[in-house]
Design a protein around this motif. Structure first.
Motif, short mmCIF file in Angstrom:
data_model
loop_
_atom_site.label_atom_id
_atom_site.label_comp_id
_atom_site.label_asym_id
_atom_site.label_seq_id
_atom_site.Cartn_x
_atom_site.Cartn_y
_atom_site.Cartn_z
N ASN A 274 34.88 35.37 -52.83
CA ASN A 274 34.65 36.25 -51.74
C ASN A 274 34.10 35.33 -50.43
OD1 ASN A 274 35.67 37.92 -53.34
ND2 ASN A 274 34.01 39.27 -53.70
N ASP A 275 32.95 35.46 -50.11
CA ASP A 275 32.05 34.97 -49.01
C ASP A 275 31.76 33.68 -49.08
OD1 ASP A 275 30.20 36.11 -50.25
OD2 ASP A 275 28.79 36.14 -48.79
N GLN A 276 31.81 33.05 -50.55
CA GLN A 276 31.37 31.77 -50.84
C GLN A 276 32.42 30.93 -50.48
OE1 GLN A 276 30.47 32.21 -55.08
NE2 GLN A 276 28.42 33.11 -54.49
N VAL A 277 32.31 29.97 -49.72
CA VAL A 277 33.38 29.02 -49.50
C VAL A 277 33.80 27.93 -50.33
CG1 VAL A 277 33.91 27.46 -47.53
CG2 VAL A 277 32.44 29.44 -46.80
N VAL A 278 32.64 27.33 -50.98
CA VAL A 278 32.76 26.13 -51.62
C VAL A 278 31.57 25.73 -52.40
CG1 VAL A 278 32.14 24.55 -49.87
CG2 VAL A 278 33.70 23.81 -51.62
N HIS A 279 31.54 25.22 -53.57
CA HIS A 279 30.42 24.62 -54.24
C HIS A 279 29.78 25.70 -55.12
CE1 HIS A 279 30.26 21.32 -51.47
NE2 HIS A 279 31.23 21.02 -52.18
N GLY A 280 30.34 26.86 -55.28
CA GLY A 280 29.91 27.83 -56.01
C GLY A 280 29.56 27.61 -57.35
N ILE A 281 28.36 27.75 -58.30
CA ILE A 281 28.12 27.29 -59.51
C ILE A 281 28.61 28.43 -60.65
CG2 ILE A 281 26.18 26.57 -61.01
CD1 ILE A 281 24.53 25.85 -58.38
N PRO A 282 29.27 27.83 -61.63
CA PRO A 282 29.78 28.93 -62.64
C PRO A 282 28.41 29.45 -63.21
CG PRO A 282 30.94 26.91 -62.68
CD PRO A 282 29.85 26.48 -61.85
N GLY A 283 28.42 30.79 -63.64
CA GLY A 283 27.40 31.40 -64.16
C GLY A 283 27.60 32.96 -64.48
N THR A 284 26.83 33.76 -64.52
CA THR A 284 27.02 35.11 -65.20
C THR A 284 27.94 35.91 -64.16
OG1 THR A 284 24.76 35.78 -64.12
CG2 THR A 284 24.87 34.92 -66.45
N ARG A 285 28.14 35.63 -62.87
CA ARG A 285 28.87 36.43 -61.87
C ARG A 285 30.21 37.07 -62.59
NH1 ARG A 285 29.54 36.19 -55.63
NH2 ARG A 285 30.75 38.08 -55.39
N VAL A 286 30.53 38.27 -62.80
CA VAL A 286 31.65 38.88 -63.28
C VAL A 286 32.55 39.07 -62.19
CG1 VAL A 286 32.48 40.92 -64.50
CG2 VAL A 286 30.12 39.98 -64.97
N LEU A 287 33.92 38.69 -62.37
CA LEU A 287 34.95 39.00 -61.56
C LEU A 287 35.40 40.28 -61.62
CD1 LEU A 287 36.97 35.71 -62.00
CD2 LEU A 287 35.56 36.05 -60.22
N THR B 251 28.63 28.13 -41.53
CA THR B 251 28.22 28.48 -43.00
C THR B 251 26.68 28.11 -43.33
OG1 THR B 251 28.66 26.41 -43.65
CG2 THR B 251 30.40 27.93 -43.98
N ARG B 252 26.28 28.72 -44.22
CA ARG B 252 24.76 28.35 -44.67
C ARG B 252 24.92 28.10 -46.18
NH1 ARG B 252 22.02 32.63 -47.00
NH2 ARG B 252 23.22 34.65 -46.96
N THR B 253 24.14 27.30 -46.70
CA THR B 253 23.81 27.02 -47.97
C THR B 253 22.67 27.82 -48.60
OG1 THR B 253 24.51 24.69 -47.70
CG2 THR B 253 23.43 25.29 -49.83
N LEU B 254 23.16 28.42 -49.85
CA LEU B 254 22.13 29.25 -50.56
C LEU B 254 20.94 28.52 -51.21
CD1 LEU B 254 24.68 31.77 -52.52
CD2 LEU B 254 23.29 31.96 -50.00
N ALA B 255 19.96 29.33 -51.83
CA ALA B 255 18.78 28.71 -52.34
C ALA B 255 18.88 27.85 -53.40
CB ALA B 255 17.74 29.87 -52.54
N ASP B 256 20.25 27.79 -54.18
CA ASP B 256 20.56 27.23 -55.25
C ASP B 256 20.89 25.49 -54.85
OD1 ASP B 256 23.33 27.03 -54.29
OD2 ASP B 256 23.88 28.44 -55.81
N ASP B 257 20.90 25.21 -53.36
CA ASP B 257 21.30 23.90 -52.83
C ASP B 257 22.68 23.53 -53.14
OD1 ASP B 257 18.67 23.76 -51.66
OD2 ASP B 257 17.97 22.79 -53.58
N TRP B 258 23.58 24.55 -53.49
CA TRP B 258 24.91 24.37 -53.65
C TRP B 258 25.80 25.20 -53.07
CZ3 TRP B 258 27.14 19.76 -55.17
CH2 TRP B 258 26.37 18.88 -56.05
N THR B 259 25.72 26.39 -53.30
CA THR B 259 26.72 27.31 -52.88
C THR B 259 26.71 27.76 -51.37
OG1 THR B 259 26.25 28.59 -54.84
CG2 THR B 259 27.50 29.81 -53.24
N VAL B 260 27.99 27.44 -50.95
CA VAL B 260 28.10 27.41 -49.33
C VAL B 260 28.52 29.00 -49.27
CG1 VAL B 260 29.20 26.65 -47.20
CG2 VAL B 260 28.20 25.14 -49.10
N VAL B 261 27.99 29.80 -48.36
CA VAL B 261 28.55 30.93 -47.85
C VAL B 261 28.93 30.81 -46.20
CG1 VAL B 261 27.63 32.10 -49.77
CG2 VAL B 261 26.49 32.11 -47.64
N THR B 262 29.49 31.90 -45.87
CA THR B 262 30.00 32.38 -44.49
C THR B 262 28.67 32.89 -43.96
OG1 THR B 262 31.14 34.41 -45.06
CG2 THR B 262 32.62 32.49 -44.68
#
Length: 270
Positions: free
Chosen positions: A76-89, A216-227
């Protein structure tokens, strides 16, 4: 005009990149068909991991600067570099999946955005425009041309389609014996500038386009870029090269033949 560090590949090395590209392309096709409501991004990552390994290739994402996934999964609002994990689609989400692989030391890199179930028309159009911009960028590349010819084609395609945001902080790039190499391939700019397009140069073109602000900004995980405004984003990418015959999209299963034909561009693969 060349940037320092630009790598020119031999035909044999390009063939190895094609092998890596086919692994990436088939992985993305598998993930596109597998992605569904109720699935976690970690489950998609496991599918990619098993597929890449089954092809005798290795992931170029896993462990890259500490990244913990085989793919990037940006929802969704994550642009790039999202880390795979527990998020459910969930039904109505979109997910951008970025994947890379290495064969005999040579890299492939590509991305696609997938709708999970039914999404609003404006989101479907966002995806269409972003993918179209990718192909228009590749179609603008000619031997003897310049990198910014690609950039300009991406930008003009997006701008002509409506009021979208083009993310400027992340760009395409050279690729070969490393995943990220010079030259950068921005998704905006005037034509006729930058490094010369020559045989043996391989580039990854990857527009990232939003429904709102491009900031954009980068989340606290230092990877996930969001709008910054929470608007949704799409991301498409292919690795390609130019031959005497035309463009060859190394991460497209058909080499890009069908889409290039639609755009009236000579196909340079085999």
């Amino acid at each position: 005009m060349f940037e320092r560090g630009i790598e020119i590949k031999t035909p044999a090395q390009i063939e190895s990149m094609r092998e890596a590209g086919l692994v990436v392309g088939s992985a993305l096709a598998l993930l596109r068909s597998a992605a569904a409501p109720g699935m976690t991004t970690a489950e998609l990552d496991a599918i990619a991991h098993d597929h890449i390994r089954s092809q005798g290739a290795t992931s170029n994402f896993l462990g890259y600067h500490g990244f913990t996934g085989v793919i990037c999964t940006s929802v969704n609002d994550q642009v790039v570099h999202g880390i795979p994990g527990t998020r459910v689609l969930r039904d109505g989400d979109i997910i951008s999946i970025d994947c890379g692989a290495i064969v005999d030391g040579w890299h492939g890199d590509a991305a696609t955005t997938v709708a999970i179930g039914e999404v609003p028309d404006e989101v479907t159009e966002l995806m269409r425009v972003t993918e179209e911009a990718l192909w228009r960028g590749i179609a603008a590349a000619r031997l003897g041309g310049r990198v910014s010819d690609i950039s300009h084609a991406v930008e003009t395609t997006v701008d002509a389609a409506g009021d979208y945001g083009i993310v400027e902080g992340y760009t395409g790039h050279g690729i070969g014996s490393a995943m990220h190499q010079p030259p950068n391939v921005p998704n905006y700019g005037k034509a006729g500038r930058g490094s010369k397009l020559v045989k043996g140069l391989a580039l990854a073109v990857e527009p990232m386009v939003t429904l709102g602000s491009p900031d954009t900004r980068t989340l606290a995980d230092d990877w996930t870029v969001v709008t910054t405004d929470g608007s949704w984003a799409a991301h498409y990418e292919h690795t390609f090269t130019l031959t005497d015959a035309g463009a060859w999209v190394l991460t497209a299963l058909d080499g890009g033949k069908a889409r290039l034909a639609e755009l009236g561009v000579p196909y340079g693969g085999h």
